[in-house]
Design a protein around this motif. Structure first.
Motif, short mmCIF file in Angstrom:
data_model
loop_
_atom_site.label_atom_id
_atom_site.label_comp_id
_atom_site.label_asym_id
_atom_site.label_seq_id
_atom_site.Cartn_x
_atom_site.Cartn_y
_atom_site.Cartn_z
N VAL A 176 2.44 12.75 4.05
CA VAL A 176 1.32 12.07 3.39
C VAL A 176 0.73 11.11 4.41
CG1 VAL A 176 0.62 10.61 1.46
CG2 VAL A 176 2.47 12.27 1.16
N LEU A 177 -0.48 11.39 4.85
CA LEU A 177 -1.10 10.64 5.94
C LEU A 177 -1.56 9.24 5.52
CD1 LEU A 177 -2.00 10.81 8.90
CD2 LEU A 177 -4.18 11.73 8.09
N ASP A 178 -2.14 9.12 4.35
CA ASP A 178 -2.71 7.85 3.90
C ASP A 178 -1.60 6.92 3.40
OD1 ASP A 178 -4.14 5.77 2.80
OD2 ASP A 178 -5.45 7.05 1.60
N PRO A 179 -1.42 5.72 4.01
CA PRO A 179 -0.36 4.81 3.59
C PRO A 179 -0.48 4.36 2.13
CG PRO A 179 -1.39 4.03 5.61
CD PRO A 179 -2.16 5.22 5.15
N ALA A 180 -1.70 4.16 1.65
CA ALA A 180 -1.89 3.74 0.25
C ALA A 180 -1.44 4.85 -0.70
CB ALA A 180 -3.35 3.38 0.00
N GLU A 181 -1.77 6.08 -0.37
CA GLU A 181 -1.36 7.22 -1.20
C GLU A 181 0.17 7.37 -1.14
OE1 GLU A 181 -1.95 12.06 -1.15
OE2 GLU A 181 -3.45 10.82 -0.14
N ILE A 186 5.45 6.77 -3.88
CA ILE A 186 6.80 6.19 -3.90
C ILE A 186 6.99 5.32 -5.14
CG2 ILE A 186 8.34 4.53 -2.73
CD1 ILE A 186 7.10 5.62 -0.06
N ALA A 187 5.99 4.50 -5.48
CA ALA A 187 6.07 3.64 -6.67
C ALA A 187 6.17 4.48 -7.94
CB ALA A 187 4.87 2.71 -6.73
N GLU A 188 5.38 5.54 -8.00
CA GLU A 188 5.38 6.42 -9.17
C GLU A 188 6.74 7.11 -9.32
OE1 GLU A 188 3.33 10.66 -9.82
OE2 GLU A 188 1.87 9.00 -9.54
N GLN A 189 7.29 7.61 -8.23
CA GLN A 189 8.59 8.28 -8.30
C GLN A 189 9.72 7.29 -8.59
OE1 GLN A 189 8.88 10.52 -4.64
NE2 GLN A 189 7.43 12.09 -5.34
N ALA A 190 9.62 6.06 -8.07
CA ALA A 190 10.63 5.03 -8.36
C ALA A 190 10.58 4.64 -9.83
CB ALA A 190 10.41 3.82 -7.48
#
Length: 194
Positions: A176-181, A186-190
């Motif tokens: 995933v190239l875009d750091p915000a994405e 990661i937040a969604e999966q956590a």
């Protein structure tokens, strides 16, 4: 070279810069250099001629009247070079000039960098740029249109023709190239785990 926009991206193993709106060729330039005053000592005139590669002052320089008297001027018209010729020089200089608080040298290389460089993807107008980054001791990293995906999940090389193609193929290769994405994923999966 002029451009419209530039966006930078970073992942743990790659830095990416996409520049949109680059022209196909540099604009033509006119360069003007002011020389000695008319009637100046011969030594000053000879120095001006030598510094500017002038063989005949009468044929290759202009005498212009200014508010401080008559001065010699040299006017050169410099044709713009194709961007594909200029970009490798700009890219190599930008890479070597990047400041890092801590950098390292590895193997027999003399070029210092923050981490070992494995490849340089450099594409303009759908084609790889010709050129390389000199690393020292006869070794260079050639500019190419190929890169790799995630080093464990999709380590195979793949070719790209532009930024949209790069981004899409990276996503397929588990990067995933875009750091915000990446942060949002990661937040969604956590949150799903908790």
């Amino acid at each position: 070279l002029s451009f419209d926009t530039a966006e930078a991206y970073a992942t743990p193993r790659r830095l990416a810069l996409v520049v949109d709106g680059l022209p196909a060729q540099q604009p033509d330039l006119t360069e003007e250099k002011k020389g000695p005053k008319y009637g100046a000592p011969a030594q000053a005139i000879q120095g001006f001629m030598k510094a500017n590669g002038i063989k005949s002052l009468d044929k290759e320089a202009e005498l212009r009247e200014t508010d401080k008297g008559a001065f010699y001027f040299v006017v050169r018209h410099i044709a713009g070079r194709p961007s594909a010729e200029v970009l490798p020089e700009i890219l190599a200089k930008a890479l070597t000039d990047l400041p890092w608080p801590k950098s390292m040298r590895w193997a027999a290389d003399t070029q210092r960098w923050v981490r070992p460089l494995h490849g340089i993807l450099a594409v303009f107008d759908g084609k790889p740029l010709k050129g390389a980054l000199a690393m020292g001791e006869g070794r260079a990293i050639a500019f190419a249109n190929t890169t790799q995906g995630h080093r464990f999940l999709a380590p195979d090389d793949f070719a790209v023709s532009g930024f949209a193609d790069y981004r899409a193929k990276l996503a397929e290769a588990k990067v995933v190239l875009d750091p915000a994405e990446r942060r949002a994923t990661i937040a969604e999966q956590a949150a799903a785990l908790g």
